[in-house]
Write an enzyme that holds these catalytic residues in place. Sequence first.
Site, PDB file in Angstrom:
ATOM      1  CG  ASP A  50      15.807  -6.829  -7.588  1.00 31.96           C
ATOM      2  OD1 ASP A  50      15.733  -7.726  -6.717  1.00 31.96           O
ATOM      3  OD2 ASP A  50      14.819  -6.201  -8.013  1.00 31.96           O
TER       4      ASP A  50
HETATM    5  C1  SPV Z   1      11.251  -3.825  -5.408  1.00 31.08           C
HETATM    6  O1  SPV Z   1      11.180  -2.723  -4.844  1.00 31.08           O
HETATM    7  O2  SPV Z   1      12.206  -4.586  -5.266  1.00 31.08           O
HETATM    8  C2  SPV Z   1      10.157  -4.264  -6.271  1.00 31.08           C
HETATM    9  C3  SPV Z   1       9.419  -3.317  -7.092  1.00 31.08           C
HETATM   10  O3  SPV Z   1       9.960  -5.457  -6.362  1.00 31.08           O
HETATM   11  S1  SPV Z   1      10.136  -3.320  -8.665  1.00 31.08           S
HETATM   12  O4  SPV Z   1      11.522  -2.883  -8.535  1.00 31.08           O
HETATM   13  O5  SPV Z   1       9.367  -2.424  -9.504  1.00 31.08           O
HETATM   14  O6  SPV Z   1      10.092  -4.684  -9.205  1.00 31.08           O
HETATM   15 MG    MG Z   2      11.540  -6.578  -5.821  1.00 28.26          MG
END
Ligand code: SPV
Ligand code: MG
Length: 290
Positions: A56
């Site tokens: 991510d």
């Molecule tokens: C996601 O679901 O990608 C989010 C929320 O941005 S978090 O993972 O808490 O950043």
């Molecule tokens: Mg996110």
Amino acid sequence: LTVTRTQKLRAELFGEGLGFLMEAHNALSAKIVEEFRFEGIWASGLTIATTLGFRDCNEASWTQVLDVVETMADVTTIPILLDGDSGFGNFNNVRLLVRKLCQRGVAGICLADKPFPKLNSLVGDLQPLAAVDEFCGKIKAAKDSQTDDDFCVVARVEALVSGAGMNEAMRRATAYSAAGADAVLVHSKRSSSDEVVAFGHRWARRTPVLIVPTTYPAIRPETIQAAGISVVIWANHNLRAAISSMRSVCRQINEARSAAEVQGTIASVGEVLELFDHAELLRANELYGT
Ligand code: SPV
Ligand code: MG
């Protein structure tokens, strides 16, 4: 009178009640979210990236994410709010993305005040924040690019997550709403909800507020509403459930060298076919097939 998805998302944000967006990461999970009548879908950056085999941190390109969210829109009718990370670049990348999202029936985008490439908010401490002016430019660019009047731009405030504190969160939320954001998402990674509740009370419904209670899942709906928060995002629960279920069934089949034990515990093939209406194909075949 037809109510569009963008109108539905807007009504959830601005309405009196509390709405819930449930995470999905592909067409299948989106379909299941709709089946359970959530008010909408959170197209999560974390879970879409993970499903594609990426981390991510903007390893997946914006067009890869767009293609996934399009498949989600194709099989559902409820609104989808896309996690647009920090906009995949500068204001210009934001404009391109927003135009495409409007074309493809996505109801809104959430943009976070972080640099590109972003890092997941729940990873590490003291993550850098974007400059306020630069981020306000992205918000304005998003609003000026939408081709559907009801499309929603949610500004995500990362000040609490990054340790910059409540006053900075308020200052940023104020600037983002002045720049045209329809709503603010205030994120926190504490195990208690105190921080977001305090923000909600101080913000006092100046715009709708969204929260993501991943690290404080015990927060009560009454507490949320009393704090003036209108939408809750369950950000990753379908992917986490899928990982646990897949591991469990792999473990059992591998250990038993047989699928007999799991047979009654997993979806039947009939259920799989039903999800995307295989019966319709049979009917169409009567009409059009040879
Ligand atoms: C996601 O679901 O990608 C989010 C929320 O941005 S978090 O993972 O808490 O950043
Ligand atoms: Mg996110």
